[in-house]
Write an enzyme that holds these catalytic residues in place. Structure first.
Site, short mmCIF file in Angstrom:
data_model
loop_
_atom_site.label_atom_id
_atom_site.label_comp_id
_atom_site.label_asym_id
_atom_site.label_seq_id
_atom_site.Cartn_x
_atom_site.Cartn_y
_atom_site.Cartn_z
N HIS A 119 -7.34 9.26 10.13
CA HIS A 119 -6.27 10.23 9.94
C HIS A 119 -6.28 10.68 8.49
N LYS A 142 -11.33 -6.23 8.99
CA LYS A 142 -10.21 -5.75 9.83
C LYS A 142 -10.15 -6.51 11.16
N SER A 200 -7.88 -0.87 12.55
CA SER A 200 -8.68 0.34 12.40
C SER A 200 -9.68 0.53 13.53
N GLU A 251 -12.53 1.29 13.04
CA GLU A 251 -13.80 0.72 12.55
C GLU A 251 -14.10 -0.62 13.21
N TYR A 277 -16.02 -3.92 5.87
CA TYR A 277 -14.64 -3.46 6.08
C TYR A 277 -14.22 -3.70 7.53
N ARG A 309 -5.26 12.45 1.23
CA ARG A 309 -6.38 11.55 1.48
C ARG A 309 -7.08 11.24 0.15
N GLY A 353 0.83 -1.22 0.00
CA GLY A 353 0.00 0.00 0.00
C GLY A 353 0.85 1.26 0.00
N ILE A 354 2.04 1.18 -0.59
CA ILE A 354 2.94 2.34 -0.59
C ILE A 354 2.38 3.49 -1.42
N THR A 355 1.47 3.19 -2.35
CA THR A 355 0.90 4.26 -3.18
C THR A 355 -0.27 4.97 -2.50
N GLY A 356 -0.68 4.50 -1.32
CA GLY A 356 -1.80 5.12 -0.61
C GLY A 356 -1.36 6.30 0.23
N GLN A 357 -2.34 6.90 0.90
CA GLN A 357 -2.02 8.06 1.75
C GLN A 357 -0.93 7.72 2.78
P1 NAP Z 1 -5.54 4.18 0.97
O1 NAP Z 1 -5.07 5.56 0.70
O2 NAP Z 1 -6.86 3.73 0.46
O3 NAP Z 1 -4.40 3.19 0.42
C1 NAP Z 1 -4.63 1.82 0.26
C2 NAP Z 1 -3.46 1.20 -0.46
O4 NAP Z 1 -3.73 -0.19 -0.67
C3 NAP Z 1 -3.18 1.79 -1.86
O5 NAP Z 1 -1.80 1.81 -2.07
C4 NAP Z 1 -3.85 0.77 -2.77
O6 NAP Z 1 -3.35 0.78 -4.07
C5 NAP Z 1 -3.50 -0.50 -2.04
N1 NAP Z 1 -4.32 -1.64 -2.42
C6 NAP Z 1 -5.67 -1.75 -2.39
N2 NAP Z 1 -6.07 -2.98 -2.78
C7 NAP Z 1 -4.93 -3.65 -3.07
C8 NAP Z 1 -4.68 -4.98 -3.54
N3 NAP Z 1 -5.66 -5.84 -3.81
N4 NAP Z 1 -3.39 -5.34 -3.73
C9 NAP Z 1 -2.37 -4.48 -3.47
N5 NAP Z 1 -2.56 -3.23 -3.04
C10 NAP Z 1 -3.82 -2.81 -2.84
O7 NAP Z 1 -5.53 3.89 2.55
P2 NAP Z 1 -4.78 4.68 3.72
O8 NAP Z 1 -5.68 5.74 4.21
O9 NAP Z 1 -3.41 4.99 3.29
O10 NAP Z 1 -4.77 3.55 4.86
C11 NAP Z 1 -3.71 2.59 4.92
C12 NAP Z 1 -4.21 1.35 5.66
O11 NAP Z 1 -4.63 1.73 6.97
C13 NAP Z 1 -5.41 0.66 5.03
O12 NAP Z 1 -5.29 -0.72 5.26
C14 NAP Z 1 -6.60 1.21 5.79
O13 NAP Z 1 -7.66 0.29 5.76
C15 NAP Z 1 -5.99 1.36 7.17
N6 NAP Z 1 -6.56 2.40 8.03
C16 NAP Z 1 -6.70 3.66 7.54
C17 NAP Z 1 -7.18 4.66 8.39
C18 NAP Z 1 -7.32 6.08 7.91
O14 NAP Z 1 -8.02 6.86 8.58
N7 NAP Z 1 -6.66 6.47 6.82
C19 NAP Z 1 -7.49 4.35 9.72
C20 NAP Z 1 -7.29 3.05 10.18
C21 NAP Z 1 -6.81 2.08 9.32
P3 NAP Z 1 -3.86 1.87 -5.18
O15 NAP Z 1 -3.08 3.13 -4.88
O16 NAP Z 1 -3.50 1.24 -6.46
O17 NAP Z 1 -5.33 2.05 -4.96
O1 F7E Z 2 -16.57 8.74 6.52
C1 F7E Z 2 -19.85 10.33 6.87
C2 F7E Z 2 -19.79 8.83 6.86
O2 F7E Z 2 -15.61 7.68 4.49
C3 F7E Z 2 -16.56 9.45 7.74
C4 F7E Z 2 -11.32 4.98 6.43
O3 F7E Z 2 -10.02 5.49 6.36
O4 F7E Z 2 -11.58 5.78 8.68
C5 F7E Z 2 -12.14 5.84 7.38
O5 F7E Z 2 -13.48 5.36 7.39
C6 F7E Z 2 -17.99 9.76 8.14
C7 F7E Z 2 -18.94 8.56 8.10
O6 F7E Z 2 -14.36 7.57 6.69
C8 F7E Z 2 -20.24 11.48 3.46
O7 F7E Z 2 -21.10 8.26 6.93
C9 F7E Z 2 -21.18 11.85 5.38
O8 F7E Z 2 -19.75 8.56 9.24
O9 F7E Z 2 -14.46 9.69 5.49
P1 F7E Z 2 -15.22 8.45 5.70
P2 F7E Z 2 -14.73 6.32 7.62
O10 F7E Z 2 -15.92 5.60 7.15
O11 F7E Z 2 -14.74 6.82 9.02
C10 F7E Z 2 -11.49 4.47 9.25
C11 F7E Z 2 -10.83 4.61 10.60
C12 F7E Z 2 -10.85 3.49 8.37
O12 F7E Z 2 -10.19 2.55 8.81
C13 F7E Z 2 -11.23 3.53 6.93
O13 F7E Z 2 -10.27 2.86 6.14
O14 F7E Z 2 -18.52 10.71 7.24
N1 F7E Z 2 -20.19 10.95 5.58
N2 F7E Z 2 -21.23 12.18 4.07
C14 F7E Z 2 -19.58 10.71 4.41
N3 F7E Z 2 -18.54 9.89 4.11
C15 F7E Z 2 -18.14 9.87 2.81
N4 F7E Z 2 -17.08 9.09 2.47
N5 F7E Z 2 -18.76 10.61 1.83
C16 F7E Z 2 -19.82 11.43 2.10
O15 F7E Z 2 -20.36 12.09 1.21
#
Ligand code: NAP
Ligand code: F7E
Length: 346
Positions: free
Chosen positions: A185, A159, A132, A134, A155, A190, A10-14
């Protein structure tokens, strides 16, 4: 000093992009797994990439997919990492209701494939699982390491499975495997369909006259939003301890989606009520109402503490969107100059 080698899925992600920056700054050789797409998906790390033929190159990318266990094993054998940061996965909660099977495969089983590859190759490497908040779902706040999980989406369920597989490999095989239970975060990097980035983009575009309204779902949900660049530091610290353990990473303060929207629009000089419309397509069949993390264990043991608040984050994200609209897109390199302390001062 021995140079450490890290493998990031997931190096290409946030998070992957911020973590790669941190590890390169810390002197690591970094290998990243990138899934093949018909368009380039490396824009978040392009500023880090060097020609692999250059002698001082320390970042290497490899094609691979979490659903392909054979490839994961082969890459582990080839890279021989000291540390594996497993960040890849289908990370969108709303999408997980549409694609529950794929989410289970990538986000759940993907972890098992990595753990099993480490076990069978016998590498003495340390493993980080991106767990997470979640997983807590409907459990009342504040949530901490001992809070019982009650996930509310495919999801979240995936997790929870991956969390327990990580603990099981730690207990069964003595593996150094940890869960970082990170609360939401965010950052200018993002994904565009998460609510913070969607709102920050809309506020900037409305100010520039490019759109008039933005459609959102549930504004009442509360989230504990922190700054992604600070959260990857906690991931790294988790793998530098003597013993493996699980940690909650959060700010301890929650805001409603409505409040975050208000902060973004106010920062742009707008009244959000003039521009926000409701669309039920953004609702989830089951919602997570209130997440507030208690990260006192991480502060005590890892010495980690966040500094950027959600209102500051709203400002940072709106400013980045406005800068992107003014000129060429905000160069990722420029964003990396925002150290957390600089951000607080802005
Ligand atoms: P993100 O921006 O959605 O990045 C996800 C990464 O996973 C991307 O590099 C994506 O590739 C890659 N990926 C998805 N499906 C794949 C597959 N089948 N094979 C290989 N690579 C794949 O997520 P993030 O926000 O950086 O979060 C990083 C991790 O932390 C995730 O596991 C997420 O669920 C978890 N997490 C995030 C948060 C948050 O608030 N951000 C909180 C708690 C946990 P592409 O670039 O090609 O799409
Ligand atoms: O939603 C509400 C929605 O999609 C936040 C992921 O990184 O954090 C993330 O999951 C809230 C929810 O993030 C819209 O219903 C309202 O209550 O930005 P979100 P998430 O679902 O909290 C956790 C920790 C992870 O692990 C996940 O990978 O916002 N909401 N209106 C909306 N959400 C979205 N996406 N779009 C709307 O239009």
């Amino acid at each position: 000093m021995t140079v450490k080698t890290a493998l990031i899925t997931g190096i290409t992600g946030q998070d992957g992009s911020y973590l790669a920056e941190l590890l390169l700054r810390n002197g690591y050789v970094v290998h990243g797994i990138v899934r093949r797409a018909s368009t380039f998906n490396t824009h978040r790390i392009d500023h880090l990439y060097r020609d692999p033929h250059e002698p001082d190159t320390r970042l290497f990318l490899h094609y691979g997919d979490l659903t392909d266990g054979t490839r994961i094993s082969a890459l582990l054998e080839k890279v021989q990492p000291d540390e594996v940061y497993h960040l890849a996965g289908q990370s969108h909660v709303r999408v997980s209701f549409d694609e529950p099977e794929f989410t289970g495969d990538a986000t759940g089983l993907g972890t098992t494939r990595l753990l099993e590859a480490i076990r069978t190759t016998g590498l003495p490497c340390r493993f980080y699982q991106a767990s997470s908040s979640e997983m807590f779902g409907a459990a009342p706040p504040p949530q901490h390491e001992e809070t019982r999980f009650h996930p509310r989406s495919p999801y979240g369920v995936a997790k929870v499975y991956a969390y327990w597989m990580t603990r099981n490999y730690r207990e069964a095989y003595g593996m150094y495997a940890v869960n970082g239970i990170l609360f939401n975060h965010e950052s200018p990097r993002r994904g565009p369909t998460f609510v913070t980035r969607k709102v920050a983009t809309a506020a900037a575009r409305i100010t520039a006259g490019l759109q008039d309204v933005v459609y959102l779902g549930n504004l009442d949900a509360r989230r504990d939003w922190g700054y992604a660049a600070e959260y990857v530091e906690a991931m790294w610290r988790m793998l530098q301890q003597d013993d493996p353990d699980d940690y909650v990473i959060a700010t301890g303060v929650s805001y409603s989606v409505r409040e975050f929207v208000e902060q973004c629009f106010a920062h742009a000089g707008l009244d959000w009520r003039d521009h926000v419309r409701f669309d039920e397509r953004y609702l989830r069949p089951t919602e997570v109402d209130n997440l507030v993390g208690d990260a006192s264990k991480a502060e005590r043991i890892l010495g980690w503490r966040p500094t950027v608040t959600a209102p500051q984050l709203a400002g940072i994200m709106v400013d980045a969107e406005m800068a992107a609209l003014r000129g060429p897109a905000v160069p990722t390199e420029e964003m990396t100059k925002f150290s957390p302390s600089v951000l607080v001062a802005q």
